[in-house]
Design an enzyme around this catalytic site. Structure first.
Site, PDB file in Angstrom:
ATOM      1  N   PHE A  11       3.441 -15.313   0.192  1.00 34.70           N
ATOM      2  CA  PHE A  11       2.955 -16.066  -0.973  1.00 34.70           C
ATOM      3  C   PHE A  11       3.941 -17.183  -1.334  1.00 34.70           C
ATOM      4  O   PHE A  11       3.605 -18.373  -1.301  1.00 34.70           O
ATOM      5  CB  PHE A  11       2.766 -15.052  -2.113  1.00 34.70           C
ATOM      6  CG  PHE A  11       2.625 -15.609  -3.490  1.00 34.70           C
ATOM      7  CD1 PHE A  11       1.745 -16.653  -3.769  1.00 34.70           C
ATOM      8  CD2 PHE A  11       3.357 -15.052  -4.541  1.00 34.70           C
ATOM      9  CE1 PHE A  11       1.615 -17.148  -5.066  1.00 34.70           C
ATOM     10  CE2 PHE A  11       3.226 -15.529  -5.834  1.00 34.70           C
ATOM     11  CZ  PHE A  11       2.366 -16.597  -6.098  1.00 34.70           C
ATOM     12  N   ASP A  31       8.653 -15.107  10.243  1.00 35.05           N
ATOM     13  CA  ASP A  31       7.949 -14.029   9.534  1.00 35.05           C
ATOM     14  C   ASP A  31       7.514 -12.993  10.575  1.00 35.05           C
ATOM     15  O   ASP A  31       7.231 -13.338  11.717  1.00 35.05           O
ATOM     16  CB  ASP A  31       6.714 -14.581   8.809  1.00 35.05           C
ATOM     17  CG  ASP A  31       6.340 -13.744   7.592  1.00 35.05           C
ATOM     18  OD1 ASP A  31       6.461 -14.251   6.467  1.00 35.05           O
ATOM     19  OD2 ASP A  31       5.943 -12.567   7.769  1.00 35.05           O
ATOM     20  N   VAL A  57      13.558 -10.306  10.591  1.00 36.17           N
ATOM     21  CA  VAL A  57      14.898 -10.776  10.208  1.00 36.17           C
ATOM     22  C   VAL A  57      15.949  -9.665  10.178  1.00 36.17           C
ATOM     23  O   VAL A  57      17.135  -9.943  10.023  1.00 36.17           O
ATOM     24  CB  VAL A  57      14.902 -11.498   8.833  1.00 36.17           C
ATOM     25  CG1 VAL A  57      14.105 -12.785   8.887  1.00 36.17           C
ATOM     26  CG2 VAL A  57      14.405 -10.579   7.717  1.00 36.17           C
ATOM     27  N   LYS A  96      16.107  -2.853   4.954  1.00 33.29           N
ATOM     28  CA  LYS A  96      16.629  -3.630   6.087  1.00 33.29           C
ATOM     29  C   LYS A  96      16.452  -5.139   5.857  1.00 33.29           C
ATOM     30  O   LYS A  96      17.336  -5.927   6.186  1.00 33.29           O
ATOM     31  CB  LYS A  96      15.949  -3.194   7.388  1.00 33.29           C
ATOM     32  CG  LYS A  96      16.468  -1.831   7.876  1.00 33.29           C
ATOM     33  CD  LYS A  96      15.661  -1.280   9.020  1.00 33.29           C
ATOM     34  CE  LYS A  96      16.050  -1.859  10.345  1.00 33.29           C
ATOM     35  NZ  LYS A  96      15.317  -1.202  11.467  1.00 33.29           N
ATOM     36  N   ASN A 104      21.924 -11.381   8.473  1.00 30.99           N
ATOM     37  CA  ASN A 104      21.579 -12.265   9.593  1.00 30.99           C
ATOM     38  C   ASN A 104      21.303 -13.697   9.115  1.00 30.99           C
ATOM     39  O   ASN A 104      21.709 -14.671   9.758  1.00 30.99           O
ATOM     40  CB  ASN A 104      20.355 -11.711  10.340  1.00 30.99           C
ATOM     41  CG  ASN A 104      20.694 -10.415  11.074  1.00 30.99           C
ATOM     42  OD1 ASN A 104      21.822 -10.245  11.551  1.00 30.99           O
ATOM     43  ND2 ASN A 104      19.736  -9.502  11.162  1.00 30.99           N
ATOM     44  N   TYR A 150      14.157  -1.359  -3.245  1.00 27.20           N
ATOM     45  CA  TYR A 150      14.024  -2.796  -3.498  1.00 27.20           C
ATOM     46  C   TYR A 150      15.199  -3.301  -4.334  1.00 27.20           C
ATOM     47  O   TYR A 150      15.897  -4.235  -3.941  1.00 27.20           O
ATOM     48  CB  TYR A 150      12.703  -3.043  -4.208  1.00 27.20           C
ATOM     49  CG  TYR A 150      12.330  -4.489  -4.426  1.00 27.20           C
ATOM     50  CD1 TYR A 150      12.050  -5.341  -3.349  1.00 27.20           C
ATOM     51  CD2 TYR A 150      12.209  -5.002  -5.708  1.00 27.20           C
ATOM     52  CE1 TYR A 150      11.677  -6.662  -3.566  1.00 27.20           C
ATOM     53  CE2 TYR A 150      11.830  -6.316  -5.926  1.00 27.20           C
ATOM     54  CZ  TYR A 150      11.566  -7.152  -4.849  1.00 27.20           C
ATOM     55  OH  TYR A 150      11.192  -8.455  -5.080  1.00 27.20           O
ATOM     56  N   TYR A 164      30.000 -14.000   1.126  1.00 28.03           N
ATOM     57  CA  TYR A 164      30.018 -15.099   2.110  1.00 28.03           C
ATOM     58  C   TYR A 164      30.469 -16.395   1.450  1.00 28.03           C
ATOM     59  O   TYR A 164      31.133 -17.221   2.075  1.00 28.03           O
ATOM     60  CB  TYR A 164      28.642 -15.273   2.771  1.00 28.03           C
ATOM     61  CG  TYR A 164      28.531 -14.507   4.069  1.00 28.03           C
ATOM     62  CD1 TYR A 164      28.550 -13.110   4.085  1.00 28.03           C
ATOM     63  CD2 TYR A 164      28.440 -15.171   5.291  1.00 28.03           C
ATOM     64  CE1 TYR A 164      28.472 -12.402   5.273  1.00 28.03           C
ATOM     65  CE2 TYR A 164      28.359 -14.469   6.485  1.00 28.03           C
ATOM     66  CZ  TYR A 164      28.379 -13.089   6.465  1.00 28.03           C
ATOM     67  OH  TYR A 164      28.312 -12.394   7.647  1.00 28.03           O
ATOM     68  N   THR A 180       5.649 -13.839 -10.766  1.00 27.69           N
ATOM     69  CA  THR A 180       5.020 -15.122 -10.440  1.00 27.69           C
ATOM     70  C   THR A 180       3.635 -14.872  -9.844  1.00 27.69           C
ATOM     71  O   THR A 180       3.434 -13.864  -9.156  1.00 27.69           O
ATOM     72  CB  THR A 180       5.914 -15.897  -9.455  1.00 27.69           C
ATOM     73  OG1 THR A 180       7.185 -16.091 -10.085  1.00 27.69           O
ATOM     74  CG2 THR A 180       5.328 -17.242  -9.085  1.00 27.69           C
TER      75      THR A 180
END
Ligand code: NAD
Ligand code: UDP
Length: 319
Positions: A11, A31, A57, A96, A104, A150, A164, A180
């Site tokens: 979305f 994706d 990913v 993951k 990654n 989540y 990072y 949203t």
């Protein structure tokens, strides 16, 4: 810029791709379609501004050529326990995508010396004890609760992004997205808006979970995307809330949908359907977005619903 978007067939990822292409950028979309839909990007296939790779990913990401920015949006996002595409039913994939997927994606940004933007969430505040939620509120979450797959993945993703930035100097940004809605939402993902709008357009009563007194603030997708793009272009490294600060109860939201669609079937209260730890209140404090990005939402809920209805009608075969 040449911009990598993970979760590009989702979305938000597909709207972001459209907006950034319209601004003259080139998009590389990734994706694995676990919750997304090919149809969301069908109109971009064949464009010389859009390259797509089917890829998970959670596995090492290799993108041929130079990348100037990485936007990490890949993750299941619906909290509805009954939805097959909800994160309750994809617990390990969700962790993951948030953990390995963020690692990654950050790796791609580091090796390319590219900007990085993480799609985080209001869920990192859990069931908040501070209202409205400011970015310095650390949250009320349970690491082994039902929503943890989540919440904790996104909290880890934020921590890794800051690590990072601090250790490797990666030029990072974090957006905390609040509820949203808009065209291209998955009608079956069990979130409040798809359920309610589908039910209203089919002339059915809207399924309000609990007593409907829990609150949310619903942001129209174009407003959200505008805030995200402003953040991408900014120099802000700390998290920024993006969402609509107009708070309403879930019952008021359902009644608004019935009014805008002309649905006379009313609502039905499903007292046992509220998931455990469903937040009681949620509203973004957008002071930082206003001052740093000069952003605030422009589309009110009735107008946003009117813009969303044609998509739902088409999907339901009512157009
Ligand atoms: P979505 O399900 O429509 O999009 C997510 C996309 O990521 C899907 O296309 C899915 O197939 C893809 N994906 C998931 N795991 C993947 C993996 N391992 N490898 C590759 N692709 C993968 O959901 P959305 O609403 O567009 O959400 C996008 C992002 O925004 C998510 O990170 C979500 O947590 C965040 N977010 C969304 C909202 C909202 O209200 N929509 C609110 C807060 C945060
Ligand atoms: N909800 C509802 N009926 C539905 C779907 C959701 O009353 O058919 C409620 C849900 O319990 C929650 C709110 O609407 O209180 C928003 O749920 P959603 O799944 O959209 O996202 P959340 O804000 O919980 O992440």
């Amino acid at each position: 810029m040449r911009i990598l978007i993970t979760g590009a067939a989702g979305f938000l990822g597909s709207h972001l791709s459209d907006r950034l292409i319209a601004e003259g950028h080139e998009i590389v979309g990734l994706d694995n379609f676990i919750t997304g839909n090919r149809e969301n990007i069908a109109h971009l296939m064949g464009s010389d501004k859009f390259t797509f790779y089917r890829h998970d990913v959670s596995n090492y990401i290799f993108v041929p050529g130079k990348v100037d920015a990485v936007l990490h949006f890949a993750s299941p996002a619906s909290p509805n326990p009954k939805s097959p595409s909800g994160y309750f039913n994809l617990p390990i994939q969700t962790m993951k995508a948030g953990a390995l997927g963020t690692h990654n994606s950050l790796g791609v940004a580091k090796v390319n010396q590219a900007r990085f933007l993480l799609a985080s969430t209001s869920e990192i505040y859990g069931d908040p004890l501070v209202h409205p939620q400011t970015e310095d509120y650390p949250g009320n979450v349970d690491p082994v609760g039902p929503r943890a797959v989540y919440d904790e993945a996104k909290r880890f993703a934020e921590s890794l992004t800051m690590a990072y930035h601090r250790q490797h100097g990666v030029d990072t940004r974090i957006v905390r997205i609040f509820n949203t809605y808009g065209p291209r939402m998955d009608l079956e993902d069990g979130r409040a808006l798809p359920n309610f709008l589908k039910q209203a357009l089919l002339g059915q009563p809207l399924t309000v979970y609990g007593d409907g007194q829990q609150t949310r603030s619903f942001c129209y997708v174009d407003d959200l995307i505008d805030g995200i793009v402003r953040l991408l272009y900014s120099d802000e490294h700390l998290p920024v809330n993006i969402g609509n600060p107009v708070e309403m109860t879930v019952l008021q939201f359902a009644e608004t949908i019935n009014k805008v669609t002309g649905n006379a079937a009313g609502v039905v209260f499903l007292v046992n359907e509220r998931s455990e730890r469903d937040p009681q209140q949620r509203r973004p404090d957008i002071t930082r977005a206003r001052s740093i990005l000069g952003w605030e939402p422009k589309v009110g809920v009735e107008e946003g619903l009117r813009r969303t209805i044609p998509y739902f009608k088409e999907k339901l075969g009512l157009a």
